[in-house]
Write a protein that holds these residues in place. Structure first.
Motif, PDB file in Angstrom:
ATOM      1  N   GLN A  68      21.901 -63.738  84.426  1.00  0.00           N
ATOM      2  CA  GLN A  68      21.760 -64.866  85.359  1.00  0.00           C
ATOM      3  C   GLN A  68      20.336 -65.422  85.350  1.00  0.00           C
ATOM      4  O   GLN A  68      20.126 -66.609  85.600  1.00  0.00           O
ATOM      5  CB  GLN A  68      22.176 -64.438  86.765  1.00  0.00           C
ATOM      6  CG  GLN A  68      23.671 -64.124  86.855  1.00  0.00           C
ATOM      7  CD  GLN A  68      24.201 -64.005  88.277  1.00  0.00           C
ATOM      8  OE1 GLN A  68      25.407 -64.115  88.507  1.00  0.00           O
ATOM      9  NE2 GLN A  68      23.326 -63.756  89.247  1.00  0.00           N
ATOM     10  N   ALA A  69      19.378 -64.560  85.089  1.00  0.00           N
ATOM     11  CA  ALA A  69      17.985 -65.031  84.990  1.00  0.00           C
ATOM     12  C   ALA A  69      17.709 -65.562  83.591  1.00  0.00           C
ATOM     13  O   ALA A  69      16.621 -66.050  83.314  1.00  0.00           O
ATOM     14  CB  ALA A  69      17.022 -63.890  85.325  1.00  0.00           C
ATOM     15  N   ARG A  70      18.718 -65.480  82.719  1.00  0.00           N
ATOM     16  CA  ARG A  70      18.607 -65.928  81.317  1.00  0.00           C
ATOM     17  C   ARG A  70      17.406 -65.285  80.630  1.00  0.00           C
ATOM     18  O   ARG A  70      16.620 -65.937  79.950  1.00  0.00           O
ATOM     19  CB  ARG A  70      18.439 -67.450  81.247  1.00  0.00           C
ATOM     20  CG  ARG A  70      19.634 -68.259  81.707  1.00  0.00           C
ATOM     21  CD  ARG A  70      19.410 -69.676  81.216  1.00  0.00           C
ATOM     22  NE  ARG A  70      20.264 -70.681  81.793  1.00  0.00           N
ATOM     23  CZ  ARG A  70      20.075 -71.248  82.981  1.00  0.00           C
ATOM     24  NH1 ARG A  70      19.081 -70.847  83.754  1.00  0.00           N
ATOM     25  NH2 ARG A  70      20.889 -72.191  83.385  1.00  0.00           N
ATOM     26  N   ARG A  71      17.267 -63.995  80.820  1.00  0.00           N
ATOM     27  CA  ARG A  71      16.167 -63.252  80.179  1.00  0.00           C
ATOM     28  C   ARG A  71      16.738 -62.165  79.295  1.00  0.00           C
ATOM     29  O   ARG A  71      17.705 -61.496  79.653  1.00  0.00           O
ATOM     30  CB  ARG A  71      15.286 -62.587  81.243  1.00  0.00           C
ATOM     31  CG  ARG A  71      14.438 -63.550  82.016  1.00  0.00           C
ATOM     32  CD  ARG A  71      13.636 -62.854  83.108  1.00  0.00           C
ATOM     33  NE  ARG A  71      12.629 -61.930  82.578  1.00  0.00           N
ATOM     34  CZ  ARG A  71      11.607 -61.469  83.306  1.00  0.00           C
ATOM     35  NH1 ARG A  71      11.457 -61.853  84.576  1.00  0.00           N
ATOM     36  NH2 ARG A  71      10.737 -60.633  82.785  1.00  0.00           N
ATOM     37  N   ASP A  72      16.129 -61.948  78.127  1.00  0.00           N
ATOM     38  CA  ASP A  72      16.440 -60.772  77.320  1.00  0.00           C
ATOM     39  C   ASP A  72      16.062 -59.528  78.116  1.00  0.00           C
ATOM     40  O   ASP A  72      15.131 -59.553  78.922  1.00  0.00           O
ATOM     41  CB  ASP A  72      15.609 -60.756  76.022  1.00  0.00           C
ATOM     42  CG  ASP A  72      15.844 -61.964  75.139  1.00  0.00           C
ATOM     43  OD1 ASP A  72      16.791 -62.741  75.408  1.00  0.00           O
ATOM     44  OD2 ASP A  72      15.074 -62.128  74.167  1.00  0.00           O
ATOM     45  N   ILE A  73      16.770 -58.419  77.879  1.00  0.00           N
ATOM     46  CA  ILE A  73      16.303 -57.144  78.437  1.00  0.00           C
ATOM     47  C   ILE A  73      15.274 -56.601  77.456  1.00  0.00           C
ATOM     48  O   ILE A  73      15.608 -56.248  76.317  1.00  0.00           O
ATOM     49  CB  ILE A  73      17.457 -56.135  78.611  1.00  0.00           C
ATOM     50  CG1 ILE A  73      18.576 -56.753  79.471  1.00  0.00           C
ATOM     51  CG2 ILE A  73      16.949 -54.840  79.229  1.00  0.00           C
ATOM     52  CD1 ILE A  73      19.805 -55.847  79.631  1.00  0.00           C
ATOM     53  N   VAL A 106      25.527 -62.998  77.743  1.00  0.00           N
ATOM     54  CA  VAL A 106      25.874 -64.413  77.725  1.00  0.00           C
ATOM     55  C   VAL A 106      25.244 -65.049  78.969  1.00  0.00           C
ATOM     56  O   VAL A 106      25.435 -64.561  80.088  1.00  0.00           O
ATOM     57  CB  VAL A 106      27.398 -64.624  77.697  1.00  0.00           C
ATOM     58  CG1 VAL A 106      27.733 -66.116  77.792  1.00  0.00           C
ATOM     59  CG2 VAL A 106      27.980 -64.031  76.417  1.00  0.00           C
ATOM     60  N   ALA A 107      24.465 -66.100  78.745  1.00  0.00           N
ATOM     61  CA  ALA A 107      23.689 -66.728  79.828  1.00  0.00           C
ATOM     62  C   ALA A 107      24.565 -67.041  81.032  1.00  0.00           C
ATOM     63  O   ALA A 107      25.655 -67.615  80.897  1.00  0.00           O
ATOM     64  CB  ALA A 107      23.029 -68.009  79.329  1.00  0.00           C
ATOM     65  N   ASN A 108      24.076 -66.641  82.210  1.00  0.00           N
ATOM     66  CA  ASN A 108      24.761 -66.897  83.486  1.00  0.00           C
ATOM     67  C   ASN A 108      26.140 -66.254  83.573  1.00  0.00           C
ATOM     68  O   ASN A 108      26.916 -66.572  84.476  1.00  0.00           O
ATOM     69  CB  ASN A 108      24.894 -68.408  83.747  1.00  0.00           C
ATOM     70  CG  ASN A 108      23.545 -69.047  83.993  1.00  0.00           C
ATOM     71  OD1 ASN A 108      23.125 -69.934  83.271  1.00  0.00           O
ATOM     72  ND2 ASN A 108      22.834 -68.557  84.972  1.00  0.00           N
ATOM     73  N   HIS A 109      26.459 -65.359  82.652  1.00  0.00           N
ATOM     74  CA  HIS A 109      27.744 -64.698  82.678  1.00  0.00           C
ATOM     75  C   HIS A 109      27.525 -63.178  82.750  1.00  0.00           C
ATOM     76  O   HIS A 109      27.510 -62.639  83.857  1.00  0.00           O
ATOM     77  CB  HIS A 109      28.544 -65.139  81.444  1.00  0.00           C
ATOM     78  CG  HIS A 109      29.969 -64.678  81.432  1.00  0.00           C
ATOM     79  ND1 HIS A 109      30.946 -65.279  80.671  1.00  0.00           N
ATOM     80  CD2 HIS A 109      30.586 -63.656  82.073  1.00  0.00           C
ATOM     81  CE1 HIS A 109      32.091 -64.661  80.864  1.00  0.00           C
ATOM     82  NE2 HIS A 109      31.895 -63.679  81.706  1.00  0.00           N
TER      83      HIS A 109
END
Lengths: 246, 246, 246, 246
Positions: free
Chosen positions: D110-115, D172-175
Motif C-alpha cells: 500500500q505504501a508502494r515500497r519494496d521490502i 502488487v502495488a496497493n494490493h
C-alpha cells in the motif's frame, strides 16, 4: 501456623494470578495479584518467582497488613508485597491489587508519561488520565524500596481514597503499572483495561490527534457505568464466582 | 558411535528447543538452543533445518567443544553450531546458548542499535544495555563465518566472563540476538526476556522519553535478583525439572 | 412474555456475539451484535455487561424497533441498544449491527480520522473511506446519548441507505466502530474487516505512501465482489448456517 | 469430468490452503494457494470465497494452464486464478503460488515500497529486495484484470526465471504479496517469510538504521542456504509429506 481468611479469598487470589498469563499480561513469572481481608487484618499474595503453572492454593502467602509479617505459607511472598501493603494501608476502599509488566503500559511508564484520556474506552473505567509517578529518589531506593514504590503512588494521589477509586491505576516511573479495585478480581480487570487503553493510545498518538475529546462525552461514559446513575450491566450476572475462568 | 552426557542434558536441550515456537520466538525452523557438558567436553544442539514438530531426543547432535567435530547423532548440527562453540570456549561460566530471529530483537540488530536500559523490566535481568556488535568484515564472512559470528560477540565483551554473566545477551549486527546462561533453559529464558524488553523499548522510544532512568533504580532491581543480597524468588521452586512445559 | 422471531435469528445473534472475543475484537465484555426481524418489528441483542462465557440463547434480549421497549428477556439489553435501534430505523436495508472497541479502529476514532482507502483489501468491502463522525455536542450527550450516537452516524451518511450499503461502517469520534450488514453475521464480518484495514492502514501510514491508489483499481475490486457484475465467490457455499463456528 | 493429477498434489494444495489461517496470514477467506502439474498441463487451486473450514479435497478446482478453463471441480476457482496462471506460464521453474493479504506485506504494497534487505533473516531466503510493482493502468484494470495483475509482476522481473527463483516474491502495488516456489508448500513458506521480514522491516525502519547491511554478509547467508555450496539443513528430513501439519 495456620490462619483463616474469609471464604473464597484464597480461591479468588489464585484465579486472578492464574489469569495473568492467560490474558497475555505477563512474561515468565512477572506480575502478581493480592486480595485483602480487612477484618482479619491480612492479605493473600502470590509467592515470589514461582511459575504460574506451579501455583496452587497451598503456595499462596498470607501477610499481616500492620507490619508485613508472613502469618501463613511456606514460601517467600512476592518481592512487591510491601508495595501492595502500602496501597492497602493508604486506601481503605481497596480490596485487591495487581502488578504486571504488560507491554504498552510499561512503555508509558518508561517514557514517564501519563496515559491520556483519548476516548470512551478509557473513560468507561478511569475518570481521568492514568498518572505516572516521578522518579524514586536514591534514598527511596536505598531503604524500604518496595514500600516506597507504593509511597510514590500514594503521594501522587495525595492519599485521596476517592481519587484512588475513580482512577484505580498508576504507573511507577521506569517500572510499570499497579492497579487496584474493590476485589482481587476487579484489580486484575483494571490491569487488563489499563493495558488495552495504553495499546490503543500508542496507536492513536501515532495518528496525531489534533485535540482532546470533549469533556461531556467522557463524563457521560464514566457516569453511565459508575455512581448513582449508572445503567450499564446486569448486576446479578456480572459477579461470577472467583474460581471460574475469566 | 555413542557418547554419554550428564543426566538430563539432552532432555533439557530438547525441551528448550521445543519451547522456542511455543513462546513465539521463531518462525518455521529458525532458532536453536544448546547445552554444554563441560566435564565431557561436548555440547548438545538442535540439528540443522529440522522442523520443531520433528525434533526428538534422537535427532539432537552432540558436538566436541575442542574442535567442533560431531561425536554423536545422525544429522548435521545447526549451521550456527560454531557460534555456540565460540561462546562456550570464551566464557567458562556459560552452560547454554540460544539463538532466535525474534521480531523486535532482530529489529534492533538490523538498526544496529543497542537495546537501551529503559526500565526495571530490563534491569531485572540485564545489568546494562544489550549491546549490538559492529559489522562483520568481508574477511570474517569469507572464512569461518559462523565462528566469527561468535568472535564479534566475544570481542565486544572483551572476553570478560563476568560481563557475559551480567549481560547474558548480545545482538549481532544485521542478524539477530544470541543469549546465554547457566543452563540451556536459562539461555532460553534470557531470549524470551531479550525479545520482551526489545518490544517494550520500541514502543517506549516511539513515545519519546526525555531522559534515561535513574541509575539507583536500575541497580536496585538488578541487585534484588542477583548477587549476594538477592531476595527475589523461592530457590527451591524456581528450578523445575527440564522436561516440564515452560 | 414471549415473542417469536424468525427462525435462526436468535442462533445467529448468539453465534455472532460469541465470535467477538474468538476473533480478537473485544476485551472483557466490550462489544455487541444484534439482528433484526423487520416483519416482527423487533431486534435481538446481547444483554448488558454479561461475559461472553455466560451468554446463551436465554440471555439474549428482544427489543421493539418502534420505541426500544424490551419485549422478551429477563436481562437489561446492551447500553448501546438505542444506537442499534437508531441505525435500523434510518437504514431499511440493514439486517444486523455490530459494535466493538477493536484496537486499531478505535485508534482512528480517537484520532478523529477517517480510515482512508489505501488498497484493495479495503476496496474489496468498502466503497470509500470509513468515515469518522464529528464530536457529539454537550446536548447530544446530556439526553438520549446512545440514540444520538446513532444519530451522528445517520447524519454523516445523510440518511442515505445506498451509501450505508456501500460503506457498511462508521467510526464515532473518540468512541469506536459501528458496522452493519444484511445480517448479524455480515455486520460482524464487516467489523472484522474494519479492524483489519485499520491495522494495515496504521502500518501503511507509518511507511509514508506518497499518493493515493488509482481509482480504477479500487473500483475494479469493489465491483468484482459487489453488484450485477460481481464474480467473486461461490454463492451456494458462502452462506453457512448461523450456528457453525466462524 | 474427472482428471488425474500427479500423486499428492491435491493433498499438498489442500494442506497449504488450510495452513494460511493457522499461521495467521489471512482474515476470513482471503488468501489462496495453488500447485501445478506441468506434465498434465493443469494446476489445482482453492475455490473462490469458500471459508477455510469448509475446504476439502473435493472442493478444489483444477484449471488448464493453456487457457484457464476449469477441467475438474464443481465450484468456481479463486478470482485470483488468472494471476496464478500468468505466473506459471512466465516462470517455468515455479511449482506453486500463494497469495495473501498478510498485514505487514500489504502495508509495504500500500505504501508502494519494496521490502528492503535489512538483514540476514531476509537474505536467508530472498536474494534481493522484495520488489513492488508500479500501479496497474486503467486499461490493465478494465480487461483481463487478474491476468494483468500477474503481468505487472512478470514485467517487473523482466520475465527472468532465474530472478524469480532467487527472489520468489513480489508486491502488487496497493494490493498485496504474491509468492511462489518449487512447490505449493514452498510458495506458502515464502509467504510466511515475506510477512515475517515485512514485520521486522517496519520495526527496523522506525528505529532509523543509518546504513544498509554489508553486501558480503547478505551474500554469505543466501549462499549458505542456496546453490552448490549450501550447507544449511538436513535434506532427508526437511521435505515432510504434504499432508502433515506445518
Amino acid at each position: 501456623m495456620t490462619l483463616t481468611v474469609r471464604d473464597g479469598l484464597r480461591q479468588e487470589v489464585l484465579a486472578a494470578n492464574l489469569a495473568i498469563p492467560q490474558v497475555g499480561l505477563a512474561t515468565l513469572t512477572w506480575g502478581n495479584v493480592s486480595g485483602v481481608d480487612r477484618a482479619a487484618g491480612v492479605f493473600v499474595i502470590k509467592p515470589s518467582g514461582v511459575p504460574y503453572d506451579d501455583l496452587s492454593l497451598d503456595s499462596l502467602v498470607t501477610v499481616r497488613l500492620a507490619d508485613g509479617a508472613v502469618v501463613d505459607g511456606d514460601l517467600r511472598p512476592s518481592t512487591d508485597t510491601e508495595t501492595h501493603r502500602c496501597l492497602y494501608l493508604a486506601f481503605p476502599s481497596i480490596g485487591g491489587v495487581t502488578h504486571t509488566h504488560s507491554t504498552h503500559a510499561v512503555a508509558f511508564a518508561q517514557a514517564r508519561r501519563d496515559i491520556p484520556v483519548l476516548g470512551t474506552t478509557h473513560a468507561d473505567t478511569f475518570n481521568g488520565p492514568i498518572p505516572c509517578t516521578p522518579d524514586l529518589t536514591a534514598e527511596q531506593c536505598a531503604a524500604d524500596y518496595e514500600y516506597n514504590t507504593g509511597r510514590v503512588i500514594v503521594d501522587l494521589l495525595k492519599s485521596d481514597d476517592r481519587k484512588a477509586a475513580e482512577v484505580p491505576a498508576a504507573l511507577v516511573a521506569n517500572h510499570g503499572p499497579f492497579t487496584w479495585g474493590a476485589s482481587a478480581r476487579k484489580s486484575l480487570e483494571h490491569a487488563i483495561i489499563c493495558e488495552a487503553v495504553a495499546d490503543i493510545a500508542i496507536h492513536t498518538l501515532a495518528l496525531i490527534p489534533t485535540a482532546p475529546p470533549p469533556r461531556h462525552l467522557l463524563e457521560r461514559h464514566y457516569t453511565r457505568k459508575h455512581g448513582p446513575d449508572a445503567y450499564y450491566g446486569n448486576p446479578e450476572v456480572t459477579a461470577p464466582a472467583p474460581s471460574r475462568s475469566w
